[in-house]
Write a protein that holds these residues in place. Structure first.
Motif, PDB file in Angstrom:
ATOM      1  N   ILE A  15       0.854  -1.179   0.000  1.00 39.25           N
ATOM      2  CA  ILE A  15       0.000   0.000   0.000  1.00 39.25           C
ATOM      3  C   ILE A  15       0.895   1.236   0.000  1.00 39.25           C
ATOM      4  N   PHE A  16       0.699   2.100  -0.987  1.00 39.71           N
ATOM      5  CA  PHE A  16       1.356   3.404  -1.002  1.00 39.71           C
ATOM      6  C   PHE A  16       0.368   4.364  -0.347  1.00 39.71           C
ATOM      7  N   SER A  17       0.861   5.134   0.605  1.00 39.90           N
ATOM      8  CA  SER A  17       0.002   5.911   1.470  1.00 39.90           C
ATOM      9  C   SER A  17       0.665   7.241   1.792  1.00 39.90           C
ATOM     10  N   LYS A  18      -0.061   8.056   2.521  1.00 43.03           N
ATOM     11  CA  LYS A  18       0.491   9.245   3.165  1.00 43.03           C
ATOM     12  C   LYS A  18       0.012   9.209   4.607  1.00 43.03           C
ATOM     13  N   SER A  19       0.906   9.519   5.521  1.00 44.81           N
ATOM     14  CA  SER A  19       0.592   9.375   6.946  1.00 44.81           C
ATOM     15  C   SER A  19      -0.557  10.275   7.391  1.00 44.81           C
ATOM     16  N   SER A  20      -0.798  11.368   6.690  1.00 45.45           N
ATOM     17  CA  SER A  20      -1.858  12.298   7.083  1.00 45.45           C
ATOM     18  C   SER A  20      -3.189  12.038   6.377  1.00 45.45           C
ATOM     19  N   CYS A  24      -6.343   6.724   3.463  1.00 42.30           N
ATOM     20  CA  CYS A  24      -5.241   5.756   3.457  1.00 42.30           C
ATOM     21  C   CYS A  24      -5.288   4.919   4.731  1.00 42.30           C
ATOM     22  N   HIS A  25      -5.514   5.584   5.850  1.00 43.36           N
ATOM     23  CA  HIS A  25      -5.601   4.881   7.130  1.00 43.36           C
ATOM     24  C   HIS A  25      -6.742   3.858   7.098  1.00 43.36           C
ATOM     25  N   THR A  26      -7.873   4.244   6.551  1.00 46.46           N
ATOM     26  CA  THR A  26      -9.029   3.350   6.463  1.00 46.46           C
ATOM     27  C   THR A  26      -8.702   2.115   5.631  1.00 46.46           C
ATOM     28  N   ILE A  27      -8.063   2.311   4.498  1.00 48.16           N
ATOM     29  CA  ILE A  27      -7.725   1.193   3.609  1.00 48.16           C
ATOM     30  C   ILE A  27      -6.689   0.286   4.267  1.00 48.16           C
ATOM     31  N   LYS A  28      -5.689   0.863   4.926  1.00 48.91           N
ATOM     32  CA  LYS A  28      -4.679   0.046   5.626  1.00 48.91           C
ATOM     33  C   LYS A  28      -5.338  -0.789   6.720  1.00 48.91           C
ATOM     34  N   THR A  29      -6.260  -0.192   7.458  1.00 46.25           N
ATOM     35  CA  THR A  29      -6.952  -0.906   8.532  1.00 46.25           C
ATOM     36  C   THR A  29      -7.822  -2.023   7.974  1.00 46.25           C
ATOM     37  N   LEU A  30      -8.565  -1.735   6.924  1.00 45.63           N
ATOM     38  CA  LEU A  30      -9.434  -2.737   6.298  1.00 45.63           C
ATOM     39  C   LEU A  30      -8.622  -3.950   5.865  1.00 45.63           C
ATOM     40  N   ILE A  31      -7.562  -3.720   5.143  1.00 45.08           N
ATOM     41  CA  ILE A  31      -6.750  -4.824   4.627  1.00 45.08           C
ATOM     42  C   ILE A  31      -6.082  -5.577   5.767  1.00 45.08           C
ATOM     43  N   SER A  32      -5.590  -4.883   6.767  1.00 42.97           N
ATOM     44  CA  SER A  32      -4.980  -5.543   7.919  1.00 42.97           C
ATOM     45  C   SER A  32      -5.987  -6.372   8.695  1.00 42.97           C
ATOM     46  N   VAL A  40       3.804  -1.170   3.731  1.00 41.22           N
ATOM     47  CA  VAL A  40       3.249   0.178   3.559  1.00 41.22           C
ATOM     48  C   VAL A  40       4.393   1.157   3.325  1.00 41.22           C
ATOM     49  N   TYR A  41       4.253   1.949   2.295  1.00 43.66           N
ATOM     50  CA  TYR A  41       5.201   3.022   2.000  1.00 43.66           C
ATOM     51  C   TYR A  41       4.474   4.349   2.162  1.00 43.66           C
ATOM     52  N   GLU A  42       4.901   5.125   3.144  1.00 45.15           N
ATOM     53  CA  GLU A  42       4.324   6.443   3.376  1.00 45.15           C
ATOM     54  C   GLU A  42       5.086   7.441   2.508  1.00 45.15           C
ATOM     55  N   LEU A  43       4.453   7.940   1.471  1.00 41.87           N
ATOM     56  CA  LEU A  43       5.140   8.810   0.515  1.00 41.87           C
ATOM     57  C   LEU A  43       5.654  10.091   1.146  1.00 41.87           C
ATOM     58  N   ASP A  44       4.953  10.598   2.162  1.00 47.87           N
ATOM     59  CA  ASP A  44       5.401  11.836   2.802  1.00 47.87           C
ATOM     60  C   ASP A  44       6.585  11.599   3.740  1.00 47.87           C
ATOM     61  N   GLU A  45       6.951  10.348   3.974  1.00 47.06           N
ATOM     62  CA  GLU A  45       8.095  10.024   4.831  1.00 47.06           C
ATOM     63  C   GLU A  45       9.205   9.303   4.074  1.00 47.06           C
ATOM     64  N   GLY A  60      -1.858   5.763 -13.510  1.00 45.61           N
ATOM     65  CA  GLY A  60      -3.291   6.056 -13.526  1.00 45.61           C
ATOM     66  C   GLY A  60      -3.908   6.274 -12.160  1.00 45.61           C
ATOM     67  N   CYS A  61      -3.093   6.343 -11.125  1.00 48.64           N
ATOM     68  CA  CYS A  61      -3.618   6.576  -9.770  1.00 48.64           C
ATOM     69  C   CYS A  61      -3.889   8.057  -9.582  1.00 48.64           C
ATOM     70  N   LYS A  62      -5.174   8.400  -9.528  1.00 49.36           N
ATOM     71  CA  LYS A  62      -5.582   9.786  -9.315  1.00 49.36           C
ATOM     72  C   LYS A  62      -6.721   9.787  -8.325  1.00 49.36           C
ATOM     73  N   PRO A  63      -6.514  10.164  -7.078  1.00 47.26           N
ATOM     74  CA  PRO A  63      -5.280  10.661  -6.482  1.00 47.26           C
ATOM     75  C   PRO A  63      -4.228   9.552  -6.382  1.00 47.26           C
ATOM     76  N   SER A  64      -3.012   9.957  -6.083  1.00 50.03           N
ATOM     77  CA  SER A  64      -1.909   8.997  -6.077  1.00 50.03           C
ATOM     78  C   SER A  64      -1.968   8.022  -4.915  1.00 50.03           C
ATOM     79  N   VAL A  65      -2.621   8.405  -3.817  1.00 51.07           N
ATOM     80  CA  VAL A  65      -2.741   7.517  -2.661  1.00 51.07           C
ATOM     81  C   VAL A  65      -4.179   7.498  -2.150  1.00 51.07           C
ATOM     82  N   PRO A  66      -4.622   6.426  -1.545  1.00 53.99           N
ATOM     83  CA  PRO A  66      -3.889   5.178  -1.408  1.00 53.99           C
ATOM     84  C   PRO A  66      -3.825   4.445  -2.749  1.00 53.99           C
ATOM     85  N   ALA A  67      -2.751   3.715  -2.946  1.00 52.04           N
ATOM     86  CA  ALA A  67      -2.586   2.865  -4.118  1.00 52.04           C
ATOM     87  C   ALA A  67      -2.248   1.476  -3.597  1.00 52.04           C
TER      88      ALA A  67
END
Length: 175
Positions: A15-20, A24-32, A40-45, A60-67
């Motif tokens: 999962i490509f994400s941003k910590s803020s 993204c948090h919802t998708i990470k939680t769902l999958i976990s 997980v790769y946090e793009l802002d970090e 083709g990711c628009k928005p770029s995260v979550p991917a």
């Protein structure tokens, strides 16, 4: 695309994400919660976050995260993941990425896995599993010599908090 490709290579769920990002948090939680252990790769970090974001947009990711990538395939963003979840198809994709094995292993169990397509008696085993009521025949999960069922049953037990109790009762894990 080379950087994204190198980061998803041979990883079951990425999962490509941003910590803020709350989505993204919802998708990470769902999958976990399905027992997957996503990378997980946090793009802002991440030191190459801007380059990764550019490559994800190029895919083709628009928005770029979550991917979300499952089995090295781009599944999509939040809309695609939620749509698959509501249709009951997300769990099937995660199964292809060995989420059931990961879920059970994360509790400390060491499951024996028989890959029917690689087993010399795979066709016979599949026939016998269907005879036991497994439809589809895989995954078929036995705990303590008892057929528990497939992915839906395992996920249901997990979400109800009953999977750990079954593993404890079968001495597959210890407290």
């Amino acid at each position: 695309m080379a950087l994204v490709t190198s980061l998803v290579n041979k990883r079951p769920v990425v999962i490509f994400s941003k910590s803020s990002c709350c989505m993204c948090h919802t998708i990470k939680t769902l999958i976990s919660n399905f027992g997957a252990n996503p990378t997980v790769y946090e793009l802002d970090e991440h030191p190459d976050g801007k380059q990764l974001e550019k490559e994800l947009r190029g895919l083709g990711c628009k928005p770029s995260v979550p991917a979300v990538f499952i089995g090295e395939d781009l599944i999509g963003g939040a809309n695609e993941i939620m749509s698959l979840h509501l249709k009951g198809q997300l769990v099937q994709l995660l199964l292809k990425a060995n989420a059931i094995w990961t879920l059970i292993s994360n509790f400390g169990a060491n499951p024996t896995v028989y890959e029917l397509d690689e087993h010399p008696d795979g066709k016979q085993l599949e026939k016998e599993l269907r005879g036991l009521g497994c439809n589809p025949s895989v995954p078929a999960v036995f705990i303590g010599e008892e057929l528990i069922g497939g992915a839906n049953e395992i996920m249901s037990l997990h979400l109800k908090g009953q999977l750990v109790q079954l593993l404890l009762k079968a001495n597959a894990i210890w407290v």
